[in-house]
Design an enzyme around this catalytic site. Structure first.
Site, PDB file in Angstrom:
ATOM      1  CD  GLU A   1      88.041  -0.332  79.358  1.00  0.00           C
ATOM      2  OE1 GLU A   1      87.310   0.650  79.074  1.00  0.00           O
ATOM      3  OE2 GLU A   1      87.570  -1.375  79.843  1.00  0.00           O
TER       4      GLU A   1
ATOM      5  CB  CYS B   1      80.565   3.585  77.765  1.00  0.00           C
ATOM      6  SG  CYS B   1      79.450   2.953  79.040  1.00  0.00           S
TER       7      CYS B   1
END
Length: 166
Positions: free
Chosen positions: A15, A24
Site C-alpha cells: 500500500e 490510484c
C-alpha cells in the site's frame, strides 16, 4: 485469529503510506495505507493524513476486513499465513468482491492448491493487468502457501503470458 505483524507488513509494503490524497491506478482517490474512505467519507483531492493517524486508521480498518474473512471462511483449520494472505486480499479488493471470489469457495472446499493458483486473477486495475498488483498477488500466494520470504520483488518479464487467466 488476528492478523499478524507479518500480514500487516505485507499490506504496508504494497500500500505504501501516502500523506496526500492521490488517484490510484483504478482512478480512485486514496490516502494513508490505501484508504478510499475514512469514517464512511470518501477521500477527495487535497485530503492529508499524518502517519500516526494512518497507522491508527489501518488497525481500525483491518478489523473490518478480518471480520469479513472470519464470516465467509467456514472452515476452522486455516493457519496464520493463510489467514494473513486472505485478509490482505480482502483489504485490497474489498469485502464484497472477496465474498464472491472463487478463492473463498476453494478455501471453504479445502482446495488450498486451487486457491494458490488463482490469486493472480485479482491483478487488474481499470481492466488492465498491473505489475504492481501481480507482485502483490504473487506475494499473498507465497504467504498463503507458507513459502519463506513471501514478498516478490520482481515480476517475470513474460508475466502477461505466464499469468493469464486460467
Amino acid at each position: 485469529m488476528k492478523i499478524s505483524k507479518q500480514g500487516i507488513e505485507l499490506i504496508k509494503h504494497f500500500e505504501s503510506y501516502e500523506m496526500k490524497a492521490y488517484k490510484c491506478p483504478a482512478d480512485v482517490w486514496t490516502i494513508g495505507w490505501g484508504f478510499t474512505r475514512v469514517n464512511g467519507v470518501k477521500i477527495k483531492k487535497g485530503d492529508i493524513m499524518t502517519l500516526k493517524v494512518a497507522d491508527l486508521e489501518l488497525i481500525k480498518q483491518l478489523k473490518i476486513y478480518e471480520n469479513v474473512v472470519k464470516k465467509v471462511i467456514m472452515i476452522k483449520k486455516i493457519n496464520q499465513n493463510q489467514y494473513d494472505a486472505l485478509v490482505s486480499l480482502c483489504y485490497n479488493i474489498g469485502g464484497s468482491s472477496f465474498r464472491k471470489s472463487d478463492i473463498v469457495q476453494l478455501v471453504n472446499g479445502r482446495n488450498f492448491i486451487g486457491a494458490c493458483k488463482i490469486f493472480n486473477l485479482w491483478s487488474k486495475a481499470a481492466g488492465k493487468r498491473s505489475k504492481g498488483l501481480l507482485r502483490r498477488r504473487m506475494s499473498e500466494r507465497n504467504l498463503f502457501c507458507s513459502w519463506p520470504s513471501p514478498i516478490v520483488k520482481v515480476v517475470p518479464q513474460n508475466y502477461e503470458i505466464a499469468y493469464k487467466e486460467i
